[in-house]
Enzyme design. Structure first.
Site, PDB file in Angstrom:
ATOM      1  N   GLU A 151      37.548  35.209  43.820  1.00 48.74           N
ATOM      2  CA  GLU A 151      36.380  36.152  43.995  1.00 48.74           C
ATOM      3  C   GLU A 151      36.649  36.830  45.529  1.00 48.74           C
ATOM      4  OE1 GLU A 151      33.915  36.730  42.013  1.00 48.74           O
ATOM      5  OE2 GLU A 151      34.613  35.292  40.550  1.00 48.74           O
TER       6      GLU A 151
ATOM      7  N   ARG B 241      39.971  46.217  50.136  1.00 50.78           N
ATOM      8  CA  ARG B 241      41.482  46.173  49.549  1.00 50.78           C
ATOM      9  C   ARG B 241      41.946  45.095  49.866  1.00 50.78           C
ATOM     10  NH1 ARG B 241      41.686  51.034  52.598  1.00 50.78           N
ATOM     11  NH2 ARG B 241      42.379  50.503  54.837  1.00 50.78           N
TER      12      ARG B 241
ATOM     13  N   ASP C  48      39.625  41.587  59.842  1.00 49.07           N
ATOM     14  CA  ASP C  48      39.584  42.953  60.388  1.00 49.07           C
ATOM     15  C   ASP C  48      38.453  43.585  61.379  1.00 49.07           C
ATOM     16  OD1 ASP C  48      40.819  45.485  60.284  1.00 49.07           O
ATOM     17  OD2 ASP C  48      40.153  46.121  58.078  1.00 49.07           O
TER      18      ASP C  48
ATOM     19  N   ASN D 299      38.880  43.925  64.638  1.00 45.54           N
ATOM     20  CA  ASN D 299      39.073  43.588  66.206  1.00 45.54           C
ATOM     21  C   ASN D 299      39.127  44.911  67.065  1.00 45.54           C
ATOM     22  OD1 ASN D 299      39.143  41.141  65.549  1.00 45.54           O
ATOM     23  ND2 ASN D 299      41.327  40.796  65.741  1.00 45.54           N
ATOM     24  N   GLY D 300      39.831  45.914  66.721  1.00 43.91           N
ATOM     25  CA  GLY D 300      40.160  47.396  67.308  1.00 43.91           C
ATOM     26  C   GLY D 300      38.917  47.884  67.480  1.00 43.91           C
ATOM     27  N   ARG D 301      38.198  47.982  66.281  1.00 41.89           N
ATOM     28  CA  ARG D 301      36.908  48.980  66.308  1.00 41.89           C
ATOM     29  C   ARG D 301      36.020  48.297  67.156  1.00 41.89           C
ATOM     30  NH1 ARG D 301      36.395  49.463  60.134  1.00 41.89           N
ATOM     31  NH2 ARG D 301      38.383  48.329  60.108  1.00 41.89           N
ATOM     32  N   TRP D 302      35.887  46.897  67.202  1.00 39.24           N
ATOM     33  CA  TRP D 302      34.951  46.118  68.029  1.00 39.24           C
ATOM     34  C   TRP D 302      35.081  46.486  69.506  1.00 39.24           C
ATOM     35  CZ3 TRP D 302      34.991  42.375  71.824  1.00 39.24           C
ATOM     36  CH2 TRP D 302      33.992  41.666  71.887  1.00 39.24           C
TER      37      TRP D 302
ATOM     38  N   ASN E  37      52.204  45.372  60.404  1.00 37.84           N
ATOM     39  CA  ASN E  37      51.539  45.309  61.814  1.00 37.84           C
ATOM     40  C   ASN E  37      52.638  45.595  62.828  1.00 37.84           C
ATOM     41  OD1 ASN E  37      49.083  42.967  60.942  1.00 37.84           O
ATOM     42  ND2 ASN E  37      49.166  45.097  61.049  1.00 37.84           N
TER      43      ASN E  37
HETATM   44  C1  FPP Z   1      42.798  43.307  62.412  1.00 36.41           C
HETATM   45  O1  FPP Z   1      41.877  44.242  63.091  1.00 36.41           O
HETATM   46  C2  FPP Z   1      43.296  42.235  63.139  1.00 36.41           C
HETATM   47  C3  FPP Z   1      44.757  41.984  63.198  1.00 36.41           C
HETATM   48  C4  FPP Z   1      45.819  42.932  62.525  1.00 36.41           C
HETATM   49  C5  FPP Z   1      45.261  41.013  64.133  1.00 36.41           C
HETATM   50  C6  FPP Z   1      44.535  39.771  64.142  1.00 36.41           C
HETATM   51  C7  FPP Z   1      44.913  38.703  64.933  1.00 36.41           C
HETATM   52  C8  FPP Z   1      44.176  38.004  65.745  1.00 36.41           C
HETATM   53  C9  FPP Z   1      42.884  37.735  65.422  1.00 36.41           C
HETATM   54  C10 FPP Z   1      45.028  37.262  66.537  1.00 36.41           C
HETATM   55  C11 FPP Z   1      45.904  36.241  65.939  1.00 36.41           C
HETATM   56  C12 FPP Z   1      46.008  34.907  66.387  1.00 36.41           C
HETATM   57  C13 FPP Z   1      45.901  33.553  66.098  1.00 36.41           C
HETATM   58  C14 FPP Z   1      46.006  32.397  66.658  1.00 36.41           C
HETATM   59  C15 FPP Z   1      45.355  33.327  64.337  1.00 36.41           C
HETATM   60  P1  FPP Z   1      42.440  45.525  63.603  1.00 36.41           P
HETATM   61  O2  FPP Z   1      43.250  45.528  64.664  1.00 36.41           O
HETATM   62  O3  FPP Z   1      43.149  46.189  62.432  1.00 36.41           O
HETATM   63  O4  FPP Z   1      41.092  46.385  63.789  1.00 36.41           O
HETATM   64  P2  FPP Z   1      40.478  47.920  63.432  1.00 36.41           P
HETATM   65  O5  FPP Z   1      40.585  48.014  61.957  1.00 36.41           O
HETATM   66  O6  FPP Z   1      39.205  47.831  63.873  1.00 36.41           O
HETATM   67  O7  FPP Z   1      41.444  48.685  64.311  1.00 36.41           O
END
Ligand code: FPP
Length: 233
Positions: free
Chosen positions: A200, A187, A21, A23-26, A69
């Protein structure tokens, strides 16, 4: 921090599952688009998977795309699906070299034909290996349990714990000992509801694109400080 090459787990820790979790915030914190965060997230996924196997883990599971998603903007969904397709195209030889079995957890029927074919081909190519890399795509824990029950009913088999475990997407894979979730939320979000019954849980504020070997070691050290009783004393 010790030399990571020397770090090894033992028989008490065989399977770690990750909720990737943040990626978007980052990306947002850097003035980048959310898909850019996912692109970095895939690199971290590949690196952490390799580190886990180097540490001696037998199974590693990553939550890449949930059944919920699909509510995200189409451009973001497209990016994640393209990243998955690209990964499937390029990772085969490396997984074979590392003797790792690749398996998708989730409803593959809901994916496009191209992605499904790539998944099936890689699953078949690596099916004989013991170490396992599970990637949850179009996955929901409740759906998985319902799907498993229907499967047993269709096959005229008794619904009991053993049969149900084997009818899940994880089939014969060992249950996770540790579930790690990044980015602060505490969660499970419909992830491995059956399999994580005795796992765990470890939560860190670190965003997935920043998650490093050192963060992984911190999670593992915390796991070894916990006492698992499975309902006993
Ligand atoms: C959650 O961060 C991340 C996801 C819903 C997607 C994760 C997917 C990948 C890393 C790519 C998958 C590809 C492979 C090859 C495994 P978020 O977007 O919800 O972040 P945020 O909570 O900050 O908005």
């Amino acid at each position: 921090m010790e030399n990571n090459n020397c770090f090894k787990v033992d028989e008490n820790l065989r399977h770690i599952a990750f909720i990737m979790d943040g990626n978007g915030r980052w990306a947002k914190m850097r003035g980048m688009s959310r898909p850019e965060g996912h692109k970095v997230g895939v690199k971290v996924f590949e690196h952490i998977a390799n580190t886990c196997f180097d540490f001696g883990l037998e199974a590693v599971t990553f939550y890449a795309f949930s059944t919920e998603n699909w509510k995200r903007p189409p451009a973001e969904i497209k990016t994640i699906m393209n990243l998955l397709a690209r990964y499937l195209e390029v990772c085969g030889d490396d997984l074979v070299k590392r003797e790792v079995r690749f398996r998708v957890l989730g409803d593959k029927d809901g994916l496009n034909d191209n992605l499904r074919e790539k998944i099936n081909s890689l699953e078949q190519r690596t099916a004989h290996f013991r170490k396992t890399l599970n990637v949850a795509i179009n996955y929901g824990g409740r759906d998985e349990i319902v799907h498993a029950c229907k499967k047993l009913v269709d096959e005229g088999r008794e619904i009991n714990k053993e049969n149900l475990s084997l009818a899940l997407y994880t089939e014969d894979c060992i249950d996770p000992d540790l579930v790690v979730r990044t980015a602060g939320e505490k969660r499970l979000s419909n992830f491995l509801l059956w399999q994580a019954s005795y796992a765990e849980l470890y939560f860190t504020d670190t965003l997935w694109p920043d998650f490093s070997d050192e963060d992984l070691i911190l999670a593992i050290k915390e796991f070894y400080r916990r006492r698992r009783r499975y309902g006993g004393l």
